[in-house]
Design a protein around this motif. Structure first.
Motif, PDB file in Angstrom:
ATOM      1  N   UNK A   1       0.852  -1.187   0.000  1.00 46.07           N
ATOM      2  CA  UNK A   1       0.000   0.000   0.000  1.00 46.07           C
ATOM      3  C   UNK A   1       0.889   1.237   0.000  1.00 46.07           C
ATOM      4  N   UNK A   2       0.595   2.184  -0.883  1.00 47.59           N
ATOM      5  CA  UNK A   2       1.321   3.450  -0.875  1.00 47.59           C
ATOM      6  C   UNK A   2       0.324   4.597  -0.807  1.00 47.59           C
ATOM      7  N   UNK A   3       0.440   5.352   0.265  1.00 51.32           N
ATOM      8  CA  UNK A   3      -0.422   6.510   0.469  1.00 51.32           C
ATOM      9  C   UNK A   3       0.458   7.737   0.291  1.00 51.32           C
ATOM     10  N   UNK A   4       0.028   8.691  -0.549  1.00 48.20           N
ATOM     11  CA  UNK A   4       0.854   9.898  -0.654  1.00 48.20           C
ATOM     12  C   UNK A   4       0.009  11.159  -0.753  1.00 48.20           C
ATOM     13  N   UNK A   5       0.460  12.157  -0.005  1.00 49.02           N
ATOM     14  CA  UNK A   5      -0.171  13.484  -0.029  1.00 49.02           C
ATOM     15  C   UNK A   5      -1.646  13.481   0.321  1.00 49.02           C
ATOM     16  N   UNK A   6      -2.052  12.552   1.172  1.00 47.01           N
ATOM     17  CA  UNK A   6      -3.481  12.404   1.449  1.00 47.01           C
ATOM     18  C   UNK A   6      -3.974  13.494   2.401  1.00 47.01           C
ATOM     19  N   UNK A   7      -4.993  14.228   1.971  1.00 49.94           N
ATOM     20  CA  UNK A   7      -5.600  15.221   2.862  1.00 49.94           C
ATOM     21  C   UNK A   7      -7.104  14.994   2.936  1.00 49.94           C
ATOM     22  N   UNK A   8      -7.646  15.352   4.095  1.00 52.02           N
ATOM     23  CA  UNK A   8      -9.086  15.215   4.304  1.00 52.02           C
ATOM     24  C   UNK A   8      -9.549  16.282   5.276  1.00 52.02           C
ATOM     25  N   UNK A   9     -10.625  16.942   4.930  1.00 53.51           N
ATOM     26  CA  UNK A   9     -11.141  18.025   5.767  1.00 53.51           C
ATOM     27  C   UNK A   9     -12.612  17.748   6.003  1.00 53.51           C
ATOM     28  N   UNK A  10     -13.030  17.826   7.262  1.00 52.29           N
ATOM     29  CA  UNK A  10     -14.463  17.764   7.578  1.00 52.29           C
ATOM     30  C   UNK A  10     -14.858  19.154   8.036  1.00 52.29           C
ATOM     31  N   UNK A  11     -15.671  19.859   7.280  1.00 53.63           N
ATOM     32  CA  UNK A  11     -16.048  21.226   7.648  1.00 53.63           C
ATOM     33  C   UNK A  11     -14.806  22.088   7.734  1.00 53.63           C
ATOM     34  N   UNK A  12     -14.579  22.689   8.893  1.00 56.23           N
ATOM     35  CA  UNK A  12     -13.420  23.573   9.079  1.00 56.23           C
ATOM     36  C   UNK A  12     -12.184  22.818   9.568  1.00 56.23           C
ATOM     37  N   UNK A  13     -12.334  21.504   9.845  1.00 56.46           N
ATOM     38  CA  UNK A  13     -11.234  20.777  10.487  1.00 56.46           C
ATOM     39  C   UNK A  13     -10.407  19.991   9.476  1.00 56.46           C
ATOM     40  N   UNK A  14      -9.087  20.225   9.500  1.00 57.08           N
ATOM     41  CA  UNK A  14      -8.178  19.401   8.706  1.00 57.08           C
ATOM     42  C   UNK A  14      -7.918  18.129   9.487  1.00 57.08           C
ATOM     43  N   UNK A  15      -8.484  17.038   9.037  1.00 56.23           N
ATOM     44  CA  UNK A  15      -8.388  15.787   9.786  1.00 56.23           C
ATOM     45  C   UNK A  15      -7.156  14.994   9.359  1.00 56.23           C
ATOM     46  N   UNK A  16      -6.825  15.045   8.059  1.00 58.59           N
ATOM     47  CA  UNK A  16      -5.568  14.459   7.570  1.00 58.59           C
ATOM     48  C   UNK A  16      -4.839  15.556   6.803  1.00 58.59           C
ATOM     49  N   UNK A  17      -3.548  15.732   7.119  1.00 63.81           N
ATOM     50  CA  UNK A  17      -2.820  16.867   6.542  1.00 63.81           C
ATOM     51  C   UNK A  17      -1.562  16.408   5.830  1.00 63.81           C
ATOM     52  N   UNK A  18      -1.742  15.701   4.728  1.00 66.40           N
ATOM     53  CA  UNK A  18      -0.579  15.287   3.944  1.00 66.40           C
ATOM     54  C   UNK A  18       0.049  14.019   4.481  1.00 66.40           C
ATOM     55  N   UNK A  19      -0.687  12.914   4.381  1.00 70.21           N
ATOM     56  CA  UNK A  19      -0.192  11.631   4.904  1.00 70.21           C
ATOM     57  C   UNK A  19       0.645  10.927   3.830  1.00 70.21           C
TER      58      UNK A  19
END
Ligand SMILES: Nc1ncnc2c1ncn2[C@@H]1O[C@H](COP(=O)(O)OP(=O)(O)OP(=O)(O)O)[C@@H](O)[C@H]1O
Ligand SMILES: [Mg+2]
Length: 369
Positions: free
Chosen positions: A3-21
């Motif tokens: 598995x290779x995860x790169x540059x993963x970001x996720x935001x819920x509303x105003x919250x950055x939940x994942x910031x470049x995984x």
């Protein structure tokens, strides 16, 4: 599957939940995601499973772009925290479920499914539970069945989200060993989420420490323990005592501290912070020292000393109760603190800076104190 995860970001509303995984998991590896509540562990797992979608970034499995695949096309085994089994089905039927709901073209015949379930019952050592209903099982037995259900579909990737979260410590330890055995026998690529350090270190090939949507450090248990990459990791790993020190020509100096056990390193001169575990602080009586023992309590094996400094406030030290020096460590005694291991981070002077550059300073720990 790798598995290779790169540059993963996720935001819920105003919250950055994942910031470049950025994360790579090798074929057959068991990786633990370790981090405090809310750091984004479940969100990352759900994205890998296809139950949630990122705002940006890539997810490749064996070179294939998984963000183009629906959840059911990924063939993931997922065990959620407190995962409820189907209450109206026996253990046997719960295990068979994932196979019986396959599209007709891929669905194995009834005899094949029955044989597969029998094999799993033996493999997971739950044969005697086969005809019971979930309410007739203990918490640990239910978690075994939940894992069996995830394994039944012969998953490409196994994702376990705090599968032992609700169980007591002794059962968790048993299940941990059992799961390690299952993993070695199946060789499946596995990501295991926990916020229990001991669990992560005992189970995993590598540990990924997450904090507030970022990966703070990836490594083996010993490296994370001895060389935390950031103040966040140091604190999370139990270095709860923080003391101001001054760096000069690679040496740290602090009020009432003996820091000679720490290795000398090329460090910028100036103010810094020392992060230490209470068990790595050895107080020694010294009438000229500024620290005083404010209180002393015992849990039988260890003395917990609260130490007070007129300017720096309080620090805690754990000392083996039977150590020869322990007798003199009584309330009001003046002590100098020998720091046996610790990590120093230069003070970050930028306002609001999250973490300083790592400058680990770990000593060769004495065997006896
Ligand atoms: N569907 C959602 N909508 C809005 N916010 C969400 C949603 N799912 C998660 N969050 C938020 O995202 C952050 C990360 O949540 P996540 O469940 O990934 O954390 P976690 O590391 O698994 O925590 P825990 O150890 O408590 O399970 C939290 O602040 C959470 O409130
Ligand atoms: Mg979670």
């Amino acid at each position: 599957m790798s598995i290779t995860v790169s540059g993963l970001t996720k935001r819920f509303g105003q919250t950055d939940v994942l910031r470049g995984i950025e994360l790579g998991v090798e074929q057959g590896e068991l990786v633990a995601l370790l981090g405090p509540s809310g750091s984004g562990k479940t969100t990352l797992l759900k994205i890998i499973a296809g139950l949630e979608w990122p705002d940006a970034g890539q997810l490749d499995v064996n070179g294939q772009d998984w963000l183009r695949l629906a959840a059911q096309e990924r063939r993931i085994g997922f065990v959620f925290q407190n995962y409820a089994l189907f209450p109206h089905m026996t253990v046997r039927d719960n295990l068979a479920f994932g196979l019986t709901v396959r599209p007709r073209a891929e669905r194995p015949g009834r005899a094949v499914i029955a044989a597969k379930v029998d094999e799993l019952l033996h493999f997971l050592q739950i044969v005697d539970l086969a005809d019971r209903y979930p309410t007739q099982l203990s918490g640990g037995q239910r978690q075994r069945v939940a894992l069996g259900r995830a394994l039944a579909i012969e998953p490409n990737v196994l994702l376990l989200d705090e599968p032992f979260g609700a169980l007591d410590a002794a059962i968790r330890r048993d299940l941990r060993r059992w799961l390690r055995g299952v993993h070695e026998a199946t060789g499946s690529t596995t990501i295991f989420v926990t916020h229990d350090q001991e669990e992560a270190f005992e189970l995993a090939d590598r540990v990924v420490v997450m904090g507030a949507g970022r990966i703070e450090q990836i490594g083996h248990a010993d490296a994370i323990h001895d060389h935390p990459a950031s103040p966040f990791v140091a604190r999370f790993m139990g270095a709860t005592v923080e003391l101001p020190v001054t760096l000069h020509a690679g040496r740290a100096d602090g009020s009432g501290l003996d820091l000679s056990a720490l290795e000398r390193r090329a460090l910028p001169d100036g103010p810094a912070r020392l992060f230490v575990r209470p068990q790595d602080i050895a107080p020694r009586p010294d009438p000229a020292a500024p620290w005083r023992i404010a209180s002393r309590t015992s849990n039988g094996a260890q003395l917990r000393l609260v130490l007070r400094h007129p300017d720096l406030g309080e620090a805690e030290a754990d000392v083996p109760r039977r150590a020869s020096a322990a007798e003199a460590l009584t309330p009001d005694a003046a002590v100098r603190l020998t720091i046996e291991a610790g990590t120093i981070f230069p003070t970050d002077r930028r306002p609001g800076a999250a973490s300083a550059e790592p400058v680990p300073l770990t000593s060769h720990k004495e065997t006896a104190r």
